[in-house]
Structure formats: structure tokens, C-alpha cells
Design a protein around this motif. Structure first.
Motif, PDB file in Angstrom:
ATOM      1  N   GLY A  39       0.842  -1.183   0.000  1.00  0.00           N
ATOM      2  CA  GLY A  39       0.000   0.000   0.000  1.00  0.00           C
ATOM      3  C   GLY A  39       0.880   1.236   0.000  1.00  0.00           C
ATOM      4  N   THR A  68      -3.665  -1.854   0.522  1.00  0.00           N
ATOM      5  CA  THR A  68      -4.712  -1.068   1.161  1.00  0.00           C
ATOM      6  C   THR A  68      -6.003  -1.869   1.265  1.00  0.00           C
ATOM      7  N   ASP A  80      -1.262   1.929  -4.402  1.00  0.00           N
ATOM      8  CA  ASP A  80      -0.743   0.573  -4.214  1.00  0.00           C
ATOM      9  C   ASP A  80       0.016   0.116  -5.458  1.00  0.00           C
TER      10      ASP A  80
END
Length: 122
Positions: free
Chosen positions: A30, A105, A72
């Protein structure tokens, strides 16, 4: 390149930390725009994610890929990564950071501990 008259902005940042282990190839991380700058030895100095709702004073702020900048990326065999996103807002000017997190994420915006910090300004 930045264009303020039509409220669109393109920020491109390149970093070569030389420390990405190729063993991480194929792994997702992320990465997000954070409100503060990078400070060596103080990972918390970057602050929370930049959130357009928070910047506009909306309470409570929504946390999603349209109110925050989520970047990401997957590590390649060469030890590099790339991300691009589009959001319906222009972040406020300032010294900020892109923080790379340990995990991809999740839908609530979390991505685990902070691993690296890349400075960005505009």
C-alpha cells in the motif's frame, strides 16, 4: 506538471532507494499521500492520509479511493514498482509525503505499518 486553472494536477515522483529486496517481487504494498513531510527517524511525522473530506471540513470524513490518494503497487522482478491513480480533487499545496506500507490497502484505507517515506511537494 500542474494546472490550477482547471483544477487538475499531475504530480510525478521518482525514487530509487536502492533497498528494495528482489525477494519482494510479486508482492503488493500500500502507498498513500500523507499530510506531512518525511522526517528521518520519525515515521509518525508524515501524519495521516491526505483526505479531501478532512481538508474541506467534512465531518465525518469518508475514507475511500475517491477521498484519498491510494497508490498501491506490485514489486517487479527488477525491484521496482509503479502506481497511477485519478481522484476528483486537487490536494492542497505543501510539503507532503508518499508513505509505503507493509500491506495492500484494505477497503477501510489501512495498509499496516509504515516502511518508507518519499517526500513530495507542489
Amino acid at each position: 506538471m500542474e494546472e490550477r486553472d482547471n483544477e487538475s494536477v499531475g504530480v510525478q515522483s521518482y525514487a530509487d532507494a536502492g533497498q528494495v529486496d528482489r525477494v519482494a517481487a510479486g508482492r503488493d504494498f500500500g502507498a498513500h499521500l500523507h499530510v506531512g513531510p518525511c522526517v528521518r527517524g520519525d515515521g509518525a511525522a508524515a501524519g495521516p492520509h491526505y483526505n479531501a473530506d478532512t481538508a474541506a471540513g467534512r465531518v465525518p470524513p469518508r475514507v475511500n479511493a475517491t477521498t484519498e490518494i491510494w497508490l498501491d503497487f506490485e514489486v517487479t522482478r527488477a525491484g521496482t514498482g509503479f502506481a497511477i491513480t485519478s481522484v476528483p480533487f486537487v490536494p492542497g499545496r505543501g510539503n507532503r509525503s508518499v508513505v509505503i506500507h507493509q500491506e495492500p490497502t484494505n477497503p477501510q484505507g489501512g495498509a499496516g505499518p509504515r516502511l518508507a517515506c518519499l517526500p513530495v511537494s507542489w
